[in-house]
Design a protein around this motif. Structure first.
Motif, PDB file in Angstrom:
ATOM      1  N   LEU A  49      32.193  -5.104  29.788  1.00 22.60           N
ATOM      2  CA  LEU A  49      32.284  -5.651  28.425  1.00 22.60           C
ATOM      3  C   LEU A  49      32.842  -4.615  27.464  1.00 22.60           C
TER       4      LEU A  49
ATOM      5  N   ALA B 267      25.479  -7.637  26.953  1.00 20.11           N
ATOM      6  CA  ALA B 267      25.304  -6.638  28.019  1.00 20.11           C
ATOM      7  C   ALA B 267      23.859  -6.681  28.520  1.00 20.11           C
TER       8      ALA B 267
ATOM      9  N   GLN C  54      22.603  -7.810  32.262  1.00 18.02           N
ATOM     10  CA  GLN C  54      21.762  -6.924  33.084  1.00 18.02           C
ATOM     11  C   GLN C  54      20.502  -7.680  33.507  1.00 18.02           C
TER      12      GLN C  54
ATOM     13  N   VAL D   7      26.150  -3.654  34.936  1.00 18.75           N
ATOM     14  CA  VAL D   7      26.883  -3.819  33.673  1.00 18.75           C
ATOM     15  C   VAL D   7      27.458  -2.498  33.180  1.00 18.75           C
TER      16      VAL D   7
ATOM     17  N   LEU E 239      29.409  -1.103  29.867  1.00 20.21           N
ATOM     18  CA  LEU E 239      29.678  -1.468  28.481  1.00 20.21           C
ATOM     19  C   LEU E 239      30.546  -0.396  27.834  1.00 20.21           C
TER      20      LEU E 239
ATOM     21  N   VAL F 234      21.879  -0.505  31.506  1.00 20.05           N
ATOM     22  CA  VAL F 234      23.323  -0.724  31.317  1.00 20.05           C
ATOM     23  C   VAL F 234      24.037   0.628  31.295  1.00 20.05           C
TER      24      VAL F 234
ATOM     25  N   ARG G 113      26.844   2.830  29.786  1.00 22.75           N
ATOM     26  CA  ARG G 113      27.607   2.774  28.533  1.00 22.75           C
ATOM     27  C   ARG G 113      28.645   3.885  28.462  1.00 22.75           C
TER      28      ARG G 113
END
Ligand code: CTP
Length: 404
Positions: A195, A223, A227, A233, A235, A248, A250
């Motif tokens: 994402l 997100a 998850q 995921v 992000l 997640v 990131r």
């Protein structure tokens, strides 16, 4: 968290002896705020660290500490308390209690409740790093996992004993997130979701730049929902002031070009791409390497802009694209522009925000545009809406029927 996202859930919160008992006060508050009923049961050792009175006040229910409690009329506290439970959560779970669970021992109320249960069991270990690394503890934890018990954490970092390492209990917010995630249907199990979220920041000079009012809340909520639905995921976030959703991965970026590059690097591994970011369409051609100063003749600065790459369109154009979902905020005529934008970007699904005035708000209302037509989803807080959108996306995946 979404409004009342644990409404109707009945949890037994079992506390065993450890300094992390102080974290359970906050955890109880988070669980009850989310609408769960929380029945606290404490071992004798736990009552040495925090009082049953505190836990009763926070949970709003009497606290049980003994299997001989005369408040249960049939004297079967171990059966009665767990009968309506949707899950038992042991937090903090001490070394000793993990050992008891692994061997099916039942010599106090809490251990007997666990053995007599007919619901999932989640444990949140909390101990010194040597105790956690002890081969007996590791054996017990492996046995608990093999028995289908969820082990949440532990975290690593500074410990109450002054040492640093693995074993400390997850923070209350992370424990809450793990419990909330546990209850969500795993409709994206085995899927990988990429994402983008938030605004981008396009510099003019070392101190100034152009950005927009996107808060990132919708992308972060999506997100989190992905998850919780069982996906891995990734992000890619523009500059926002939001905590990373639990579980997640990131990656922070500033500019549209950096966001594009991060997405293009990551995308080959992914099944789904959701472009939620409000990406700047243009950047200045020549970023000044020094702060632009006012001049004596009061001449105004001028900038030449160049177009940024369209990340969503670039992903959709790949030879084997993931399932692509776009977002659009329009200031008018969403019905017309939404479908036109979906076709222009060649994506199967585009989610239209009803107005850019939703930027920064906690609520949102959207229309789904796809080849078959448009569908409106009811206004909801962004977390509830994110779950609904993840369910809509899961239904539309090319091989959705393979996922139970
Ligand atoms: N998007 C993108 N890269 C860009 C611009 C937009 O990936 N450079 C994505 C957004 O993340 C969103 C979708 O495209 O999923 C639509 O974004 P929007 O800004 O509404 O569309 P634009 O193509 O910029 O169209 P316009 O600004 O002309 O309405």
């Amino acid at each position: 968290m979404a409004t009342a996202e644990l409404a109707g859930k009945h949890l037994i919160l079992g506390m065993t002896g450890g300094i992390a008992c102080y974290k359970i006060a906050e955890l109880t508050r988070l669980l009850t705020k989310a609408g769960a009923t929380v029945q606290v049961a404490m071992t004798e050792a736990a009552t040495q660290f925090i009082t049953p009175v505190t836990m009763q006040a926070l949970s709003g229910r009497p606290v049980y500490t003994s299997q001989w409690d005369t408040r249960i009329p049939n004297n079967m506290a171990h059966i009665d308390l767990s009968r309506e439970a949707d899950a038992i959560v042991i937090a903090p779970a001490s070394t000793d209690f993990l050992a008891k669970l692994a061997h099916g021992m039942a010599d106090d109320l809490l251990s007997t409740l666990c053995v007599a249960r007919d619901c999932p069991l989640l444990v949140v270990p909390a101990m010194n790093r040597q105790m956690w690394m002890n081969p007996a503890t590791q054996r017990n934890v492996a046995q608990l996992r093999a028995d289908g018990i969820e082990v949440l954490g532990p975290d690593s970092g500074a410990q109450a004993c002054g040492e640093v390492g693995d074993g400390r209990m997850l923070e209350p917010e992370a424990t809450y997130e793990a419990i909330a995630s546990f209850f969500q249907p795993k409709i994206l199990a085995g899927r990988r979701v990429l994402l983008t979220a938030g605004p981008t920041f396009e510099p003019l000079d070392p101190v100034r730049g152009i950005t927009n009012r996107s808060s990132g809340k919708m992308g972060f909520a999506l997100a989190r929902a992905a998850q919780q639905a069982g996906a891995a995921v990734h992000l890619v976030a523009g500059p926002v002031a939001l905590d990373t959703p639990w579980g997640v991965f990131r990656e922070d970026v500033q500019t549209a070009q950096q966001m594009h590059d991060a997405v293009m690097r990551a995308v080959p591994d992914h099944d789904i791409f959701i472009g939620v970011a409000a990406v700047a369409d243009w950047r200045v051609d020549q970023v000044s390497d020094h702060k632009i100063k006012k001049t004596a003749d009061k001449a105004l600065p001028t900038f030449t802009f160049v177009e940024n790459p369209d990340i969503l369109a670039a992903v959709a154009k790949l030879p084997h694209p993931p399932f692509c979902v776009g977002f659009a905020a329009e200031s008018g005529d969403l019905e017309v522009h939404g479908e036109e934008k979906r076709v222009r970007k060649s994506v199967p699904l585009l989610i239209g925000n009803l107005g850019p005035q939703t930027f920064g708000l906690d609520d949102n209302e959207v229309i789904l545009f796809e080849a078959e037509g448009a569908t409106r989803l009811p206004r909801a807080d962004k977390h509830t809406l994110a779950r609904a959108l993840i369910a809509e996306i899961a239904k539309r995946l090319p091989d959705a029927s393979l996922i139970s």
